[in-house]
Design an enzyme around this catalytic site. Structure first.
Site, PDB file in Angstrom:
ATOM      1  N   HIS A  78      44.395 -60.595  39.396  1.00 17.00           N
ATOM      2  CA  HIS A  78      44.466 -59.316  38.683  1.00 17.00           C
ATOM      3  C   HIS A  78      44.574 -59.566  37.179  1.00 17.00           C
ATOM      4  O   HIS A  78      43.828 -58.991  36.378  1.00 17.00           O
ATOM      5  CB  HIS A  78      45.683 -58.540  39.212  1.00 17.00           C
ATOM      6  CG  HIS A  78      45.982 -57.267  38.491  1.00 17.00           C
ATOM      7  ND1 HIS A  78      45.913 -56.031  39.107  1.00 17.00           N
ATOM      8  CD2 HIS A  78      46.387 -57.011  37.221  1.00 17.00           C
ATOM      9  CE1 HIS A  78      46.242 -55.084  38.237  1.00 17.00           C
ATOM     10  NE2 HIS A  78      46.544 -55.659  37.093  1.00 17.00           N
ATOM     11  N   GLU A  79      45.522 -60.422  36.798  1.00 14.39           N
ATOM     12  CA  GLU A  79      45.721 -60.693  35.384  1.00 14.39           C
ATOM     13  C   GLU A  79      44.569 -61.490  34.785  1.00 14.39           C
ATOM     14  O   GLU A  79      44.187 -61.285  33.628  1.00 14.39           O
ATOM     15  CB  GLU A  79      47.044 -61.423  35.168  1.00 14.39           C
ATOM     16  CG  GLU A  79      48.274 -60.611  35.560  1.00 14.39           C
ATOM     17  CD  GLU A  79      48.317 -59.245  34.880  1.00 14.39           C
ATOM     18  OE1 GLU A  79      47.923 -59.152  33.699  1.00 14.39           O
ATOM     19  OE2 GLU A  79      48.735 -58.274  35.523  1.00 14.39           O
TER      20      GLU A  79
ATOM     21  N   HIS B 218      41.855 -59.049  33.857  1.00 13.55           N
ATOM     22  CA  HIS B 218      42.116 -58.434  32.552  1.00 13.55           C
ATOM     23  C   HIS B 218      41.723 -59.385  31.424  1.00 13.55           C
ATOM     24  O   HIS B 218      41.036 -59.006  30.475  1.00 13.55           O
ATOM     25  CB  HIS B 218      43.612 -58.116  32.410  1.00 13.55           C
ATOM     26  CG  HIS B 218      44.080 -56.925  33.173  1.00 13.55           C
ATOM     27  ND1 HIS B 218      43.415 -55.717  33.169  1.00 13.55           N
ATOM     28  CD2 HIS B 218      45.189 -56.742  33.941  1.00 13.55           C
ATOM     29  CE1 HIS B 218      44.082 -54.846  33.916  1.00 13.55           C
ATOM     30  NE2 HIS B 218      45.162 -55.447  34.397  1.00 13.55           N
TER      31      HIS B 218
END
Length: 255
Positions: free
Chosen positions: A44-45, A48
């Site tokens: 997820h990170e 980003h």
């Protein structure tokens, strides 16, 4: 790729294999689900960070965000420790992790919105893949309109754990997509808001997730609406009704 991430992946695979084989099933399910949760958190990170990097933020690589190391996150307590504790004590899927993005360096408004959307898309993908596997292959039994993982079938502990993981990912995706400052849902619409509106909402950013959690805990209609939405998505994905509960029971091996 960081050693920390590889250790998390190795532990996840070990827990998954042990759950599949049924050896020490409850603790194995805990390791499997816990590892999967934090593997997806890292992805997820990374999503980003990579999207910001491609969008024009040249500081991302220098901060080490592209090596999938969860220890690079801004606040290890809020990003890692608290989500871990909440997950362990109650299966509450708090959004975790945080990467610093220089949004002023992103070249377009669409690119800035995509930076925020990239993370939740990882949760959506994880939920979709796990739900598809369960719908296609998990052994289930039905009692009228109620279904569950067949506890007498081979590998049932693995499927129950995966069912709980699917629930977590659906819930995390919904939480992240709420358009409250500090959450990814707000980040998606923020580039399109007026400057004055963004300035007015900036002070709320550090407390957005706390406000959402307060509403979920203190206001039954909000909590019930959230639970109903998660259940509706799982039902649409042809998931066994009791699957997440069976997985949670195994996950909490200490109880």
């Amino acid at each position: 790729m960081s050693t920390v991430f590889l250790v998390v992946v190795a532990a996840t695979v070990t827990g998954g294999v042990a759950s599949w084989l049924g050896s020490g099933s409850r603790f194995a399910v805990f390791v499997f689900v816990f590892g999967l949760f934090f593997t997806v958190l890292c992805l997820h990170e990374f999503a980003h960070a990579y999207t910001a990097h491609r969008g024009g933020d040249t500081s991302i690589a220098a901060r080490g965000y592209l090596d999938l190391n969860p220890l690079r996150y801004v606040n290890p307590v809020l990003s890692l420790l608290l989500p871990a504790i909440y997950l362990i004590i109650g299966g509450l899927p708090l959004p975790g992790g945080s990467v610093l993005v220089n949004r002023a360096a992103i070249r377009t408004r669409g690119g800035a919105a995509l930076v925020s959307a990239a993370g939740p898309l990882m949760n959506v993908a994880a939920a979709g893949i796990s739900m598809a596997l369960i719908a296609l292959f998990a052994p289930t039994v039905s009692f009228g309109s109620f279904s569950q993982i067949d506890e007498f079938a081979p590998h049932w502990a693995f499927w129950a754990g995966l069912s709980f993981f699917a629930y977590l990912q659906v819930a995390v995706a919904i939480l992240n997509l709420i358009p409250v400052p500090g959450l990814d849902g707000y980040g998606i619409i923020e580039p399109y808001l007026r400057y004055e509106t963004r300035r007015a909402l900036d002070p709320i950013r550090p407390y957005g997730i706390l406000a959402v959690l307060l509403l979920l805990f203190a206001f039954p209609p909000v909590r019930d609406g959230f639970s109903t939405l998660v259940e509706d998505i799982l039902q649409w994905g042809q998931q066994p009704d009791a699957g997440p509960g069976q997985g949670l029971s195994l996950f909490k091996f200490w109880s």
